[in-house]
Structure formats: structure tokens, C-alpha cells
Design an enzyme around this catalytic site. Sequence first.
Site, PDB file in Angstrom:
ATOM      1  N   GLY A  38     -29.094  68.133 -57.740  1.00  0.00           N
ATOM      2  CA  GLY A  38     -28.459  67.376 -56.666  1.00  0.00           C
ATOM      3  C   GLY A  38     -27.968  68.331 -55.599  1.00  0.00           C
ATOM      4  O   GLY A  38     -27.153  69.216 -55.881  1.00  0.00           O
ATOM      5  N   ASP A 108     -37.941  59.093 -59.345  1.00  0.00           N
ATOM      6  CA  ASP A 108     -37.744  57.821 -60.040  1.00  0.00           C
ATOM      7  C   ASP A 108     -36.246  57.544 -59.992  1.00  0.00           C
ATOM      8  O   ASP A 108     -35.524  57.785 -60.945  1.00  0.00           O
ATOM      9  CB  ASP A 108     -38.240  57.935 -61.486  1.00  0.00           C
ATOM     10  N   ASN A 169     -31.477  68.335 -44.413  1.00  0.00           N
ATOM     11  CA  ASN A 169     -32.118  68.259 -45.733  1.00  0.00           C
ATOM     12  C   ASN A 169     -33.104  67.097 -45.817  1.00  0.00           C
ATOM     13  O   ASN A 169     -33.067  66.300 -46.780  1.00  0.00           O
ATOM     14  CB  ASN A 169     -31.046  68.138 -46.824  1.00  0.00           C
ATOM     15  N   THR A 222     -32.736  77.458 -40.843  1.00  0.00           N
ATOM     16  CA  THR A 222     -33.478  78.293 -41.784  1.00  0.00           C
ATOM     17  C   THR A 222     -34.950  78.299 -41.376  1.00  0.00           C
ATOM     18  O   THR A 222     -35.508  77.254 -41.017  1.00  0.00           O
ATOM     19  CB  THR A 222     -33.326  77.777 -43.221  1.00  0.00           C
ATOM     20  N   ASP A 255     -29.501  75.310 -50.906  1.00  0.00           N
ATOM     21  CA  ASP A 255     -28.134  74.887 -51.171  1.00  0.00           C
ATOM     22  C   ASP A 255     -27.223  76.098 -51.372  1.00  0.00           C
ATOM     23  O   ASP A 255     -26.062  76.087 -50.943  1.00  0.00           O
ATOM     24  CB  ASP A 255     -28.097  73.993 -52.411  1.00  0.00           C
TER      25      ASP A 255
END
Length: 314
Positions: A38, A108, A169, A222, A255
Site C-alpha cells: 500500500g 482484485d 501516483n 521523478t 514511496d
Amino acid sequence: MAEAPTSVLTFGEALLKLVLLPTQRLESMQTLDAQCAGAELNVAAALAALGRPAAWVSALPAGPLGTWVRERVRALKVDDLALTREGRLGTFYLEDHHPPRPSRVVYDRRGSAFTQLNAADFDPAWLAGRRALHVSGISLAVGQGPRDLALKLMWEARQAGVVISFDVNHRRLLLAEDAARELYTPALRLADLIFVAERDTPLLGGLTGLRSLASGAWIVQTRGMRGSAALTPDGQTYQQPIIAARGPGRVGRGDAFAGGFLHAFLQGKAPPAALAFATAAAALKTTTPGDQLQATEAEVWAVLQDGQASEPIR
């Protein structure tokens, strides 16, 4: 005078990541490695590893899978503020390959507990004593309820004087490219610090278009093998080359980079130092498996002892 609060709050979904062996594909899978993933949890974990208190807001199902995530969050030394909601734990499968074979992700996550959240779930106590809030575009893309809550959090953080960090993101499996600018615009307008990949910048009208949406924000871009750049609100641009690294931890590098930059930014570091620190954090993330950074602040600075730093573009 008392010191300003240093804690950071992140908001986002935790997922069960099932990783195939490098020699396997989904059509012939035999062994799966279960990991907790996550993006926003990864950022909170990076901040905690670097010594900065961090908390995470989300939603988890009751039962063993929700408990599994909570135990992992506790092990990461992140304050667990996740609500319990009906639904399931979202899952994704990862084929982590190397060129020329591309990696592949299959999600999923429909009907997850996180998608049951909405703006009415906002709790003012989440922001009490926080220095910064970190949200990503993923939470805006997974559903109307989480999107409403993310924007509510950002708005309330703005009113409270909390620094707002937003990582675009963009996930092409969640959101069509032609819908990106409209969906992300409200968050971009509220942000003080924006992270965006070079490949996603055209979706927002390029750097010029992004600056028009967020005139007072720092923009950190980035650029893959070309490193990264920081654009300050006063028009200065700094660049940072990559730091070469090898290892099993390619996933989660972005992250770790965001967490590293945010940590240095909140310390008041100059743009060159913040970019260098973030780059070193991402490099160290590459050396270990899983999604979360495993490195202390001292270890990150040690990577930079050879003098790698960015310079302003005049």
C-alpha cells in the site's frame, strides 16, 4: 517556545500482495509469497524507519486478514488509525520480472473495506498534532467514497495549517489517462508538496499545466534513470542523479523516495539536500525485499558521504 509537532498522517488502502516466483507466470503459478502493501502505508513506514512519528488512516475488514495487516502496521512502528468496515481486503498479484520481459500486475480489490469509506468518516482527531498529511492519487481513483474522504482530509488539513503532501501516483489500471487531470485537480490545488513521475506529467498538462494548478506548491518530479528534480514555488529548479543500487526491492522505491523527501523537507533541508536524501532512501529500499524501507536516517546520510548532491539550474 514549544517545538512544532513532527508527526505525519497518511491515508490510503492496504493490500495483500501475492508475489510469484521470478520463474513463474500467473497462468502457471505454483507458489505465492504474501506481503503487506500500500503506497501510503509504505510512506508512513519509511517515515517511522527514519525516526519520524507516523500514523495511517484506512479501513480494514474484521477477521484474520484485517488482523494480519494491523500486526504488520504495528511491526512497522506506525500508529494504526484504520477503521473496521464491511468488505474484504484488496489483493493484487505481481509478476516481478526484469527486461526484456515486463512485470505484470493483476488487481482484485473490488468491494474492499477501504471502498466503503466516505467523507462522513472524517475524525478531526486524526489531524490533531500533525505536521503533515500525505495522500496519493490512488485513493482518489478507487472510488467516490474514498475520494470524498481524501479531499475532506486535505481541506481540513489546509484549514489547520498542516503541510499537505500529494503523490499523483497514477495507476493506469484504475483510471483512464484522459480522466486524470479532472480527477486529480482538486487535490493538486490543495497540496503544498507534489510528487509526480515524469511519465505522468503530460496527463496534467506538463510542468506548465501542473504549475498553473498548484502555483504555490513544491513539485518533485521523478525521472527514472535520469534521476529527479525539484521545482520550488519561486521558480528555481534542482536536479539529482540516481544512486545505483541492486537488490530484490524495486517495488516501493517511489514511496521510499517520497517518504525520504518529506522527512527532509519537514526538517527544513534545502532542496539539494532533500533530493539527495530521498534518492539515497530509494536506493537503500532497492537492497531489501518487500514494500517498505528498512533503513535509519543515519544509514541514509551514510550513503551520501561521497558527496552526491544536486545543483540548482541557473
